[in-house]
Design a protein around this motif. Structure first.
Motif, mmCIF file in Angstrom:
data_model
loop_
_atom_site.group_PDB
_atom_site.id
_atom_site.type_symbol
_atom_site.label_atom_id
_atom_site.label_comp_id
_atom_site.label_asym_id
_atom_site.label_seq_id
_atom_site.Cartn_x
_atom_site.Cartn_y
_atom_site.Cartn_z
ATOM 1 N N VAL A 174 0.680 -1.128 0.354
ATOM 2 C CA VAL A 174 0.282 0.215 0.084
ATOM 3 C C VAL A 174 0.802 1.249 0.170
ATOM 4 N N LYS A 191 13.811 -1.629 2.606
ATOM 5 C CA LYS A 191 12.917 -0.805 1.773
ATOM 6 C C LYS A 191 13.401 0.222 0.766
ATOM 7 N N GLU A 211 -3.613 -6.235 -5.016
ATOM 8 C CA GLU A 211 -2.556 -6.571 -5.071
ATOM 9 C C GLU A 211 -2.609 -7.890 -6.324
ATOM 10 N N ASP A 265 10.152 4.109 6.178
ATOM 11 C CA ASP A 265 10.277 2.563 6.888
ATOM 12 C C ASP A 265 11.488 2.210 8.004
ATOM 13 N N THR A 279 -1.096 -3.964 9.752
ATOM 14 C CA THR A 279 -1.896 -4.655 11.038
ATOM 15 C C THR A 279 -2.304 -6.177 10.667
#
Ligand SMILES: NC(=O)c1ccc[n+]([C@@H]2O[C@H](COP(=O)([O-])OP(=O)(O)OC[C@H]3O[C@@H](n4cnc5c(N)ncnc54)[C@H](O)[C@@H]3O)[C@@H](O)[C@H]2O)c1
Length: 439
Positions: A11, A35, A163, A30, A86
């Motif tokens: 996302v 990343k 995705e 991040d 989450t």
């Protein structure tokens, strides 16, 4: 706008690169340095059609960068988008650890970062979180003390990308939903998403939080439904692909708005009967269809919840407005309203009923037999006018939106009005005793 994106997974990366490609200046944050390094090199940390190009061009244009330092991302930022994971906890609830940590990082960073011009920073949750989360986890940013110069507005803006088509979905979402009661957040998000030619649905935080769960649950239910149909029909040598090819062409009832408003239990002469038959067909071939098979018990739970709700009050005088299973029919077969009436009578409550169409003197055949088997003395309970039925009633259960009956309910203003219909209109909904069956 100057935007900080917390979390550079599926996302976050698509959001960061997508916003940067539309002219915003985005800094992604991040906790995973790999990343961050990937983005800094102009490469996407996730695999999605089109994302490689989007990241490369956005980084090359100077509008997308990444960091492990929240403070750097927050420097003069107008908006923070929280896109952290989450995941499910061991108990199955959403683990909000990452979200809480991101909010802590954000708050800590405000001590050192320069606030945006005007001082208002909008913090937006894009992660999927249960209703109440934003108020609980982000609320303290609004009500608590913040470093000098910072003021926070909060919002929930669920993400609907899938995705595999994440980039395409980001630029063409089914809708843009902003949950907030803060006008400053509304203004900020209107500007952020100005490149999408979508009207924004402004709702409260809880509605925006819930919507994503409703969408995902519906997708899962649809997949399971098609698969359960497949397993039953295969046992009978029927190719369910052919069945469902035709099924989906019905955009009036099947793939449509129909039957998707919360309200009362289903009933009537077909749905319960045919569900039972389907269960029996499955059983006869040792096929299990737990989802479709549980529809009847879910329905029964709703009936029971209405009955229990009334029995838990001290009120003993009940009026039902509407008896047939839906308006504009006198068909009483398997009507959940009739079931409710029967249970009240069984519990010794004083029951009166008004239905604009059901007239026991005119019922014949299966309808009459059904009524007699359920409520032998229904004639005595049925009133000729809504006023007569409502006379002295402390509780009114409304499943009909008949205008004359609703006027009478409004005038009677009973202690408790349970709405089983969902669209009774303002006059009834503003009564002090009004309560929705599941809203
Ligand atoms: N994947 C999807 O298709 C999709 C679609 C819509 C909504 N969502 C929801 O969006 C959220 C994110 O999903 P995802 O698939 O992108 O997750 P993800 O696991 O791919 O990415 C989450 C990222 O957050 C980072 N992170 C964790 N704590 C952080 C912190 N304190 N600061 C900065 N970064 C931090 C992680 O290192 C990770 O890179 C979830 O709530 C998910 O349910 C996902």
């Amino acid at each position: 706008m100057k935007v900080a994106v917390f979390g550079l997974g599926y996302v976050g990366t698509v959001t960061a690169a997508g916003l940067a490609s539309r002219g915003h200046h985005v800094v992604g944050v991040d906790v995973d340095p790999m990343k961050v390094d990937a983005i800094s090199r102009g490469q996407s940390p996730v695999v999605e059609p089109g994302i490689g190009d989007l990241v490369r061009r956005s980084v090359a244009s100077g509008r997308l960068e990444a960091t492990t330092e929240a403070r750097h991302a927050l420097e003069c930022a107008d908006v923070s988008l929280l896109c952290v994971g989450t995941p499910s906890s061991a108990r199955g609830d959403s683990d909000l650890t990452y979200l809480r940590r991101a909010v802590e990082d954000l708050r800590d960073s405000m001590r050192e970062a320069t606030p945006p011009e005007g001082g208002v920073h909008t913090v937006v949750v894009r992660s999927t979180v249960p209703p109440g989360t934003c108020a609980k986890v982000l609320g303290p940013l609004v009500t608590g003390e913040l470093p000098q110069g910072w003021s926070v507005a909060i919002a929930m803006c669920p993400e609907f990308l899938r995705e595999g088509s994440g980039v395409e979905d980001f630029f063409a979402p089914p809708f843009v939903v902003v949950g907030t009661d803060d006008a400053r957040a509304q203004v900020a998000l209107r500007e952020l998403f100005a490149f999408l030619s979508h009207d924004i649905h402004y709702v409260d935080l809880g509605t925006a939080e819930s919507l994503k769960y409703a969408c995902n649950a519906f997708h899962a239910v649809k997949v399971t439904f098609a698969n359960e149909m497949g397993r039953v029909f295969a046992a009978f040598g029927v190719d369910s692909r052919r069945v469902m090819d035709i099924f989906i062409q019905d955009t009036k009832l099947n793939v449509s708005h129909a039957y998707l408003r919360p309200g009362f239990a289903f009933g009537g002469s077909c749905l319960p009967k045919d569900l039972r038959a389907l269960q029996s067909m499955a059983r006869s071939h040792d096929v299990e269809i737990p989802m479709v098979g549980s529809a009847l018990s879910s329905n029964e739970m709703l009936v029971r919840s209405v009955v229990d709700r009334v029995l838990q009050t001290e009120y003993r005088s009940v009026c039902l407005v509407g008896l047939s299973f839906k308006m504009d029919t006198d068909d009483l077969r398997e009507s959940p309203n009739l079931e409710v009436a029967e249970r009240f009578v069984g519990k010794g409550l004083d029951v009166r009923i008004y239905d604009p169409i059901v007239n026991p003197d005119k019922l014949i055949g299966a309808n009459l037999r059904h009524l007699q088997s359920k409520l032998a003395h229904v004639n005595r309970l049925l009133a000729a006018t809504p006023e007569e039925a409502l006379d002295g009633a402390e509780v009114v259960i409304v499943s009909s939106s008949d205008a004359e009956a609703l006027r009478a309910v409004t005038a009677a203003s009973p202690k408790l009005v349970i709405d089983l219909h969902g669209r009774l209109g303002e006059d009834v909904e503003q009564l002090s005793g009004y309560a929705g069956v599941s809203w």
